[in-house]
Every structure is written in structure tokens, then in C-alpha cells.
Design an enzyme around this catalytic site. Structure first.
Site, PDB file in Angstrom:
ATOM      1  N   HIS A  23      -0.811   8.406  15.311  1.00  0.00           N
ATOM      2  CA  HIS A  23      -0.790   9.607  14.749  1.00  0.00           C
ATOM      3  C   HIS A  23      -0.386  10.475  15.988  1.00  0.00           C
ATOM      4  CE1 HIS A  23      -4.160   8.210  12.042  1.00  0.00           C
ATOM      5  NE2 HIS A  23      -3.186   8.452  11.372  1.00  0.00           N
ATOM      6  N   ARG A  96       5.833   3.544   8.975  1.00  0.00           N
ATOM      7  CA  ARG A  96       5.401   2.422   9.920  1.00  0.00           C
ATOM      8  C   ARG A  96       6.605   1.425   9.263  1.00  0.00           C
ATOM      9  NH1 ARG A  96      -0.702   2.966   9.464  1.00  0.00           N
ATOM     10  NH2 ARG A  96       0.038   3.878   7.464  1.00  0.00           N
ATOM     11  N   SER A 134      -5.433   3.416  11.020  1.00  0.00           N
ATOM     12  CA  SER A 134      -7.039   3.789  11.362  1.00  0.00           C
ATOM     13  C   SER A 134      -7.739   2.445  10.600  1.00  0.00           C
ATOM     14  CB  SER A 134      -7.204   4.694  10.482  1.00  0.00           C
ATOM     15  OG  SER A 134      -6.526   5.810  11.218  1.00  0.00           O
TER      16      SER A 134
END
Ligand code: ADP
Length: 167
Positions: A23, A96, A134
Site C-alpha cells: 500500500h 498486483r 494484508s
């Protein structure tokens, strides 16, 4: 389409549960293109988060403090409503791998239906973070992984370990 303001500004929305270097990489790249970047942290009634909204925001603020032009704010409900109230017309999302593409594509087109004046821009992180999420970090830490500091700031790891293992 008109530009909403002279200063270039963008919103980077997400759940950030918790913030990772992936991030942060996107925030810094976005900041190279836009004078102001508002990191918008979702309350997220749908997804059960490990960290509360206040905790996620505190970590984002700590991780981005010192970067002039980057601020962190909560948002509730639709992201396009938040972006519109800020009089901004650019939203940043990180991409990604191919696996992100389908969901992000759907969401970007849905958001465009909701507000045609807001554009979604996709940015790729440095390749060292292109597999990082995450979710993965929470799973690894939950299974006892330590030394995650190449993926998340040390203070985030500390809070994660404390939250998961009540250390
Ligand atoms: P979501 O908003 O979908 O709940 P996150 O809060 O994890 O997901 O991420 C916010 C945005 O940052 C999303 O666009 C996501 O694809 C992107 N992102 C998450 N991790 C990375 C990473 N390692 N590299 C680049 N972008 C990422």
C-alpha cells in the site's frame, strides 16, 4: 469532462487491514503523479476486519506521516460518494497479479456506472510487493510467523502480534 480543481488530487481507497509496504508503495507512486493523495479507509460493514477503523487509520497515519500532501480519512458507504464530496475525480487502485484484475475491473466499471465523472487509475507496485496482501500477512502472523518487517512496518507487526496473540 472538466478537471475538478487546479491542484491535482486523488483518492486511494481501501480497507488497509492492516497497511502493508505494498500500500505504501502505491501511495508514494500516486504522490509522484498527484499533489495531494487522500488515503480513504473504509469502514467496511461487509468485510469483517481484524483491526477497527480507528486502529487502521492510526497505522496508516503513522506509516505516512512526514509525506506532505498525503492525508488519511475514514469513509462510510460508497467510495464514489466520498470522492464526489471531496470534489475529486480520480481514484487510485493497486494492481498486483492477474488475480486482482477481474475484481478490480468489475468494481471500476460499476463505479463508473455510479459516477461517470470519476476515473479509476490502476498502478503497479514494485515487484517485491506484487504478491503481498494484508490477508497473507494476517494468515502468516496467525500461524506464528515473525520477522515480517520486510512486508509491514515494525510498529504494524507489533500491533498485529499483540492483536493475534495478545502479547
Ligand atoms: P480492498 O480495498 O480491496 O479491501 P486493500 O485494502 O487490501 O483491499 O487494498 C487497497 C488497494 O490496494 C486495492 O486496490 C488493492 O488491490 C491494493 N493493494 C493491496 N495490496 C497491494 C500490494 N501489495 N501492491 C499493490 N497494491 C496493493
Amino acid at each position: 469532462m472538466e478537471r475538478a480543481s487546479q491542484t491535482s488530487r486523488a483518492v486511494y481507497p481501501g480497507t488497509f487491514d492492516p497497511v502493508t509496504y505494498g500500500h505504501i508503495d502505491i501511495i508514494k507512486r500516486a504522490h509522484l503523479l498527484f499533489d495531494e493523495v487522500i488515503v480513504a479507509c473504509a469502514e467496511n460493514a461487509e468485510k469483517a476486519t481484524l483491526f477497527t477503523l480507528e486502529e487502521r487509520i492510526a497505522m496508516l497515519r503513522e506509516a505516512t506521516e512526514g509525506i506532505a500532501g498525503v492525508s488519511v480519512e475514514p469513509f462510510y458507504g460508497l467510495v464514489v460518494d466520498f470522492v464526489r464530496t471531496k470534489k475529486i475525480n480520480v481514484m487510485i487502485r493497486g494492481l498486483r497479479m492477474i488475480s486482482d484484475f477481474e475484481y478490480e475491473f468489475q468494481m471500476a466499471l460499476t463505479n463508473r456506472r455510479l459516477d461517470d465523472t470519476i476515473e479509476t487509475i490502476f498502478m503497479m507496485p514494485s515487484e517485491q510487493y506484487s504478491f503481498l496482501s494484508s490477508k497473507l500477512i494476517k494468515e502468516a502472523a496467525g500461524l506464528g510467523a515473525t520477522g515480517l518487517v520486510s512486508f509491514i512496518p515494525a510498529f504494524v507487526e507489533e500491533r498485529l502480534q499483540r492483536k493475534l496473540h495478545r502479547r
